[in-house]
Scaffold this active site. Sequence first.
Site, mmCIF file in Angstrom:
data_model
loop_
_atom_site.group_PDB
_atom_site.id
_atom_site.type_symbol
_atom_site.label_atom_id
_atom_site.label_comp_id
_atom_site.label_asym_id
_atom_site.label_seq_id
_atom_site.Cartn_x
_atom_site.Cartn_y
_atom_site.Cartn_z
ATOM 1 N N SER A 64 0.834 -1.209 0.000
ATOM 2 C CA SER A 64 0.000 0.000 0.000
ATOM 3 C C SER A 64 0.868 1.259 0.000
ATOM 4 C CB SER A 64 -0.931 -0.003 1.217
ATOM 5 O OG SER A 64 -0.194 -0.172 2.420
ATOM 6 N N ASN B 41 -2.163 -2.553 13.443
ATOM 7 C CA ASN B 41 -3.622 -2.378 13.366
ATOM 8 C C ASN B 41 -4.098 -1.108 14.069
ATOM 9 O OD1 ASN B 41 -3.532 -4.759 12.010
ATOM 10 N ND2 ASN B 41 -4.300 -6.025 13.710
ATOM 11 N N THR C 97 -40.035 25.824 -10.909
ATOM 12 C CA THR C 97 -40.277 24.454 -10.445
ATOM 13 C C THR C 97 -40.444 23.662 -11.738
ATOM 14 O OG1 THR C 97 -42.676 24.742 -10.361
ATOM 15 C CG2 THR C 97 -41.479 25.196 -8.316
ATOM 16 N N HIS C 98 -39.973 22.452 -11.766
ATOM 17 C CA HIS C 98 -39.960 21.653 -13.000
ATOM 18 C C HIS C 98 -39.165 22.345 -14.107
ATOM 19 C CE1 HIS C 98 -43.456 19.517 -11.171
ATOM 20 N NE2 HIS C 98 -43.780 20.751 -10.801
ATOM 21 N N SER D 237 -12.995 26.769 -27.358
ATOM 22 C CA SER D 237 -13.054 25.614 -28.248
ATOM 23 C C SER D 237 -11.965 25.749 -29.294
ATOM 24 C CB SER D 237 -14.424 25.546 -28.925
ATOM 25 O OG SER D 237 -14.349 24.775 -30.115
ATOM 26 N N LYS E 232 -16.982 30.071 -28.731
ATOM 27 C CA LYS E 232 -17.295 29.302 -27.530
ATOM 28 C C LYS E 232 -16.607 29.782 -26.261
ATOM 29 C CE LYS E 232 -19.090 25.327 -27.659
ATOM 30 N NZ LYS E 232 -20.376 24.962 -27.087
ATOM 31 N N ASN F 163 -16.846 27.872 -22.689
ATOM 32 C CA ASN F 163 -17.506 26.732 -22.051
ATOM 33 C C ASN F 163 -17.323 26.734 -20.534
ATOM 34 O OD1 ASN F 163 -18.383 25.654 -24.521
ATOM 35 N ND2 ASN F 163 -16.385 24.693 -24.849
ATOM 36 N N GLU G 90 -18.932 22.041 -15.116
ATOM 37 C CA GLU G 90 -19.216 20.674 -15.572
ATOM 38 C C GLU G 90 -18.397 19.644 -14.805
ATOM 39 O OE1 GLU G 90 -19.719 20.684 -20.161
ATOM 40 O OE2 GLU G 90 -18.563 22.447 -19.631
ATOM 41 N N TYR H 27 -9.352 -6.661 12.797
ATOM 42 C CA TYR H 27 -8.779 -6.193 11.533
ATOM 43 C C TYR H 27 -8.780 -7.298 10.480
ATOM 44 C CZ TYR H 27 -5.395 -4.447 8.135
ATOM 45 O OH TYR H 27 -4.790 -4.044 6.983
ATOM 46 N N GLN I 159 -7.355 -2.301 4.225
ATOM 47 C CA GLN I 159 -6.327 -1.505 3.548
ATOM 48 C C GLN I 159 -6.918 -0.769 2.338
ATOM 49 O OE1 GLN I 159 -2.090 -2.757 3.243
ATOM 50 N NE2 GLN I 159 -2.576 -3.122 1.088
HETATM 51 N N1 ARG Z 1 -1.122 -1.417 5.366
HETATM 52 C C1 ARG Z 1 -2.079 -1.926 6.315
HETATM 53 C C2 ARG Z 1 -3.399 -1.190 6.107
HETATM 54 O O1 ARG Z 1 -3.401 -0.216 5.428
HETATM 55 C C3 ARG Z 1 -1.578 -1.719 7.701
HETATM 56 C C4 ARG Z 1 -2.139 -2.667 8.696
HETATM 57 C C5 ARG Z 1 -1.606 -4.021 8.485
HETATM 58 N N2 ARG Z 1 -1.977 -4.898 9.556
HETATM 59 C C6 ARG Z 1 -1.906 -6.187 9.380
HETATM 60 N N3 ARG Z 1 -2.319 -6.915 10.378
HETATM 61 N N4 ARG Z 1 -1.496 -6.736 8.282
HETATM 62 O O2 ARG Z 1 -4.427 -1.601 6.584
#
Ligand code: ARG
Length: 457
Positions: free
Chosen positions: A24, A111, A156-157, A278, A284, A286, A291, A318, A323
Site C-alpha cells: 500500500s 492495526n 419548479t420543473h 473551443s 465558444k 464553455n 461541468e 482487523y 487496507q
Molecule cells: N497497510 C495496512 C493497512 O493499510 C496496515 C495494517 C496491516 N496490519 C496487518 N495486520 N497486516 O491496513
Amino acid sequence: SSNQMWGGRFAAGPDAIMEAINASIGYDQRMAAQDIAGSRAHAAMLAKAGIITDKDAEAIREGLLTVLSEIENGNFNFSAALEDIHMNVEARLKEIIGEPAGRLHTGRSRNDQVATDFKLWVRDQMDAAIAGIEALMKALLSQAEAGAEWVMPGFTHLQTAQPVTWGHHMMAYVEMLARDRSRFMDARKRMNESPLGAAALAGTSFPIDREMTADALGFDRPAANSLDAVSDRDFALEFLSASTICAVHLSRLSEELVIWSSAQFRFVTLSDRFSTGSSIMPQKKNPDAAELIRAKIGRIFGANTALTIVMKGLPLAYSKDMQEDKEQTFDAADNLMLALAAMEGMVKDMSANTESLEAAAGSGFSTATDLADWLVRALNMPFRDAHHVTGTLVAMAESRGCDLPDLTLEDMQSVHEHITEDVFGVLGVHNSVASRTSYGGTAPSQVRAQVARWKDL
Ligand code: ARG
C-alpha cells in the site's frame, strides 16, 4: 529473502504478485506525517511509563524527525517490499538509530497504528472541508448581499414559477452548505477518539497510558474498546457520506451555472478564469469548471459506495480488506477540496446579468399567483376560484401572445366583472418579490435578514 519484520516465521519471501497486491506504500505514504506523529507520541508514552528508557525514546524521537525531513524533502526511498508507510518508516529508523528502533513497536500493532494514522488524516480533511465550505459560503453571501433586490425567475420543473431574488437563490445554497459543514463538524466530534494502544485487537499487557497518547495527538479520549478501535472505519464512511451530500449540492449549483451561462438563458457571465474555449468554434466559452464539479459526485459517491461494501460483512477485528479504505478516501477528499475551491472561484468571479434576469423574471406569466392572491384579498374570492379566474386570464394572454400586464382592464373584466385597475399594481415582478415577506421568503428585506444571520458564519 524473507521479511525483516516477520522473517522469523518465514523461510521464503513473497511472490511478485503477492507483493503487488499487498503493498500500500504507493498511496499510504501520504500518511507519513501522521505515522511519525503517532510514533512520537507512542515512544514518549513508553518512556514515561518506564517501558523503554528515556535514552531510547530520545533516539527514537530524533530519528523520526530525520525520517520526516527526508520524506518532506523528497529524499526517502519508499520500498514496496516494506509494504506500507508504517514499515517503511520503522525500517529507515532502524538504519538511522539502530537497536532502539526495534523497541518502538512495543505494546503497539500496525492495526492500531494504521487506524490512528488514517483517523488523523481524515480529521485533517474534515477541517479542510469545513474551511472550503466556509470560503464558498462567503462567496455566496457576497453575491446575495449584492443582489438582494435583483429579480429573476424562480422555477419548479424548470418551468417559470414565481419571481424570486438573486440573493434568495444564493442564500438557498448557503443553507445547504451550512448543513454540509455541520455534518463534517458533527462527524469530527464523534471520530475524535484515539485507537492507539488498542494494539493488535486485545490491548496489551504493557502498562501503557492511552490517555497520554490520545492527548498528544489531539484526540478527546482513547477509544473505549480495543476490538472496536482497530475495526472501526465509520469515521471514513461518515466523511465520505458527508462529502457525497456536499458534492450533490455542488453538482446542483454547477448544473444551474451551466444552464444560466448558456446563450439561451444569459443569466450569468462566468469569468474567463473559470471557462475554456473551443479549438474549432471561435465563439465558444464553455463552463468546464462547473461541468467538472458536476461530475465529481460520481467518484465521491463511488468512494462512499466502495468503502461501504468493503466494510460490510467483515468479522472483527482487523482484516486486510481494510487496507482498501485509503485510496478511495484520498481520491474523494482531493476531489471534494478541488470542487469546493473551484466553485468558490467561480462564484466569486461570476456576474449576474441583471437585465436578462429581470426580463426573464417577468415572462412566462410569473406573477399569475400574485394575481390570484389579489383576487382573494381584494374581492374576498376563495383561492380555488381565484386560481380558476387567473388560469382563464393566462390562457387569454397566451392566445394573444402577450403577458398578463399587457391585458387591458376590459379584458380582465370580461373574465371577472369586479376586477379593478388596482390589479395591475401586483403584476410587476418587483412588487411580487417585495410582497413575499414571510419568514424565509424571497423579499429583499427577508434576504437581507438571511444574509445578516450568516454574517459571522
Ligand atoms: N497497510 C495496512 C493497512 O493499510 C496496515 C495494517 C496491516 N496490519 C496487518 N495486520 N497486516 O491496513
